[in-house]
Design a protein around this motif. Structure first.
Motif, PDB file in Angstrom:
ATOM      1  N   PRO A   1       0.823  -1.199   0.000  1.00  0.00           N
ATOM      2  CA  PRO A   1       0.000   0.000   0.000  1.00  0.00           C
ATOM      3  C   PRO A   1       0.865   1.260   0.000  1.00  0.00           C
ATOM      4  N   ALA A   2       0.372   2.305  -0.665  1.00  0.00           N
ATOM      5  CA  ALA A   2       1.148   3.556  -0.745  1.00  0.00           C
ATOM      6  C   ALA A   2       1.420   4.067   0.672  1.00  0.00           C
ATOM      7  N   ARG A   3       2.608   4.610   0.881  1.00  0.00           N
ATOM      8  CA  ARG A   3       2.894   5.248   2.170  1.00  0.00           C
ATOM      9  C   ARG A   3       3.710   6.504   1.920  1.00  0.00           C
ATOM     10  N   ALA A   4       3.687   7.389   2.913  1.00  0.00           N
ATOM     11  CA  ALA A   4       4.364   8.681   2.746  1.00  0.00           C
ATOM     12  C   ALA A   4       5.540   8.793   3.693  1.00  0.00           C
ATOM     13  N   GLU A   5       6.581   9.442   3.215  1.00  0.00           N
ATOM     14  CA  GLU A   5       7.746   9.720   4.061  1.00  0.00           C
ATOM     15  C   GLU A   5       7.906  11.237   4.134  1.00  0.00           C
ATOM     16  N   TYR A   6       8.129  11.735   5.347  1.00  0.00           N
ATOM     17  CA  TYR A   6       8.198  13.188   5.563  1.00  0.00           C
ATOM     18  C   TYR A   6       9.625  13.650   5.832  1.00  0.00           C
ATOM     19  N   PHE A   7       9.900  14.887   5.443  1.00  0.00           N
ATOM     20  CA  PHE A   7      11.236  15.457   5.665  1.00  0.00           C
ATOM     21  C   PHE A   7      11.140  16.979   5.697  1.00  0.00           C
ATOM     22  N   VAL A   8      12.200  17.604   6.198  1.00  0.00           N
ATOM     23  CA  VAL A   8      12.263  19.073   6.238  1.00  0.00           C
ATOM     24  C   VAL A   8      13.038  19.557   5.021  1.00  0.00           C
ATOM     25  N   LYS A   9      12.453  20.524   4.307  1.00  0.00           N
ATOM     26  CA  LYS A   9      13.170  21.167   3.190  1.00  0.00           C
ATOM     27  C   LYS A   9      13.502  22.586   3.655  1.00  0.00           C
ATOM     28  N   PRO A  10      14.707  22.817   4.196  1.00  0.00           N
ATOM     29  CA  PRO A  10      15.014  24.147   4.729  1.00  0.00           C
ATOM     30  C   PRO A  10      14.836  25.231   3.666  1.00  0.00           C
TER      31      PRO A  10
ATOM     32  N   THR B   1      -8.093   5.482   4.258  1.00  0.00           N
ATOM     33  CA  THR B   1      -9.502   5.911   4.203  1.00  0.00           C
ATOM     34  C   THR B   1      -9.824   6.638   2.899  1.00  0.00           C
ATOM     35  N   ASP B   2      -8.838   7.260   2.259  1.00  0.00           N
ATOM     36  CA  ASP B   2      -9.099   8.004   1.009  1.00  0.00           C
ATOM     37  C   ASP B   2      -9.004   7.124  -0.240  1.00  0.00           C
ATOM     38  N   ARG B   3      -8.497   5.911  -0.071  1.00  0.00           N
ATOM     39  CA  ARG B   3      -8.189   5.065  -1.225  1.00  0.00           C
ATOM     40  C   ARG B   3      -9.402   4.858  -2.145  1.00  0.00           C
ATOM     41  N   LEU B   4     -10.545   4.497  -1.544  1.00  0.00           N
ATOM     42  CA  LEU B   4     -11.731   4.212  -2.370  1.00  0.00           C
ATOM     43  C   LEU B   4     -12.233   5.466  -3.075  1.00  0.00           C
TER      44      LEU B   4
ATOM     45  N   SER C   1       2.677  12.404  -7.769  1.00  0.00           N
ATOM     46  CA  SER C   1       3.022  11.012  -8.058  1.00  0.00           C
ATOM     47  C   SER C   1       2.228  10.494  -9.264  1.00  0.00           C
ATOM     48  N   ASP C   2       2.907  10.332 -10.399  1.00  0.00           N
ATOM     49  CA  ASP C   2       2.236   9.784 -11.594  1.00  0.00           C
ATOM     50  C   ASP C   2       1.696   8.388 -11.294  1.00  0.00           C
ATOM     51  N   TRP C   3       2.460   7.646 -10.528  1.00  0.00           N
ATOM     52  CA  TRP C   3       2.054   6.273 -10.160  1.00  0.00           C
ATOM     53  C   TRP C   3       0.705   6.293  -9.439  1.00  0.00           C
ATOM     54  N   TYR C   4       0.548   7.207  -8.480  1.00  0.00           N
ATOM     55  CA  TYR C   4      -0.685   7.225  -7.695  1.00  0.00           C
ATOM     56  C   TYR C   4      -1.885   7.658  -8.533  1.00  0.00           C
ATOM     57  N   VAL C   5      -1.731   8.777  -9.250  1.00  0.00           N
ATOM     58  CA  VAL C   5      -2.907   9.299  -9.971  1.00  0.00           C
ATOM     59  C   VAL C   5      -3.295   8.413 -11.171  1.00  0.00           C
ATOM     60  N   ASN C   6      -2.394   7.501 -11.532  1.00  0.00           N
ATOM     61  CA  ASN C   6      -2.739   6.576 -12.618  1.00  0.00           C
ATOM     62  C   ASN C   6      -3.180   5.209 -12.089  1.00  0.00           C
ATOM     63  N   GLY C   7      -3.520   5.146 -10.831  1.00  0.00           N
ATOM     64  CA  GLY C   7      -4.108   3.892 -10.316  1.00  0.00           C
ATOM     65  C   GLY C   7      -3.282   3.202  -9.245  1.00  0.00           C
ATOM     66  N   GLY C   8      -2.216   3.837  -8.765  1.00  0.00           N
ATOM     67  CA  GLY C   8      -1.380   3.212  -7.725  1.00  0.00           C
ATOM     68  C   GLY C   8      -2.187   2.798  -6.506  1.00  0.00           C
ATOM     69  N   MET C   9      -3.242   3.563  -6.206  1.00  0.00           N
ATOM     70  CA  MET C   9      -4.045   3.241  -5.023  1.00  0.00           C
ATOM     71  C   MET C   9      -4.801   1.936  -5.187  1.00  0.00           C
ATOM     72  N   ASN C  10      -4.929   1.460  -6.426  1.00  0.00           N
ATOM     73  CA  ASN C  10      -5.680   0.220  -6.673  1.00  0.00           C
ATOM     74  C   ASN C  10      -4.813  -1.036  -6.590  1.00  0.00           C
ATOM     75  N   GLU C  11      -3.490  -0.848  -6.586  1.00  0.00           N
ATOM     76  CA  GLU C  11      -2.627  -2.025  -6.568  1.00  0.00           C
ATOM     77  C   GLU C  11      -2.709  -2.695  -5.204  1.00  0.00           C
ATOM     78  N   VAL C  12      -2.841  -4.000  -5.221  1.00  0.00           N
ATOM     79  CA  VAL C  12      -2.861  -4.713  -3.938  1.00  0.00           C
ATOM     80  C   VAL C  12      -1.854  -5.855  -3.988  1.00  0.00           C
TER      81      VAL C  12
END
Ligand SMILES: [Zn+2]
Length: 237
Positions: A135-144, A179-182, A226-237
């Motif tokens: 499942p898609a996950r996010a990584e956070y960082f500081v961009k000074p 929760t936003d996937r569907l 994310s091109d991957w996400y907007v083109n259906g990445g959320m549907n990959e299982v």
């Protein structure tokens, strides 16, 4: 007052030494805080007024929790004379307050951010990237920001690390992604990837424009990129 001048200059850590003037003054001020500001009716009104100063009642230290306590930016155990100084009382959630405890900064780079003095500006300094695997996950960082000096950039990163914001935000994002996937899958199916990207960009703008750097805004921006996400990445299982 010395405290406010030092706060504006980012020099709160240099206040040690002269405070408090006498031990008995310090004891009295801690008594005034515990017995007056926190528990008396009139004192509690002042306490609550400082507390509601937190935008959207969110804890300004982590940006996630509800501000239900006042934290002593410089700890009252080390700086009793600042026990009831309003500029030293910062709204905080109980988790951040507990985490900070009686931490006393030794130098400028050890100072955590002070919400009253440390203006982070309007630039977007909180970044996120999407791990493009299910499942898609996010990584956070500081961009000074380019406008920050080296010491201030260090302080922002230190604040981010000290309060465990990388992990906190990633966990919060995992819940939101689930929760936003569907909804996102449905949008993709009905209106296509370009419209889904636009929806995410607009959602991001809503967060950035009203609340500044938030984990939700950074997440929506990262999903939109994310091109991957907007083109259906959320549907990959
Ligand atoms: Zn917090």
């Amino acid at each position: 007052m010395l405290y406010i001048a030092a706060g504006h200059d980012g020099n709160l850590h240099n206040l040690s030494g002269d405070l408090p003037p006498t031990e008995s003054d310090g004891e009295y001020l801690i008594f005034a805080y515990d017995g007056g500001l926190v528990t008396s009716r009139a004192g509690r009104d002042i306490y609550d007024q400082i507390l509601v100063g937190a935008p959207f009642e969110r804890c300004p230290l982590c940006g996630r929790g509800i501000a239900t306590t006042l934290d002593h930016q410089l700890p009252k155990s080390e700086y009793p004379i600042l026990a009831i100084t309003p500029a030293n009382l910062v709204p905080a959630c109980s988790t951040c307050n507990q985490k900070k405890s009686s931490k006393d900064p030794a130098d400028a780079s050890e100072m955590l951010l002070h919400p009253y003095f440390d203006e982070l500006g309007t630039s977007r300094w909180l970044g996120a990237s999407i791990h493009e695997e299910s499942p898609a996950r996010a990584e956070y960082f500081v961009k000074p920001s380019d406008k920050w000096g080296a010491t201030f950039s260090e302080r922002v990163v230190r604040h981010f690390d000290f309060f465990g914001l990388r992990r906190q935000y990633a966990l919060a994002a995992a819940g939101k992604l689930a929760t936003d996937r569907l909804q996102h899958a449905g949008l993709l199916q009905r209106v296509g990837p370009d419209e889904l990207r636009l929806h995410l960009q607009e959602a991001a703008e809503g967060f950035w424009s009203t609340a500044g750097n938030t984990w939700e805004g950074a997440l929506c921006s990262a999903l939109a990129e994310s091109d991957w996400y907007v083109n259906g990445g959320m549907n990959e299982v």
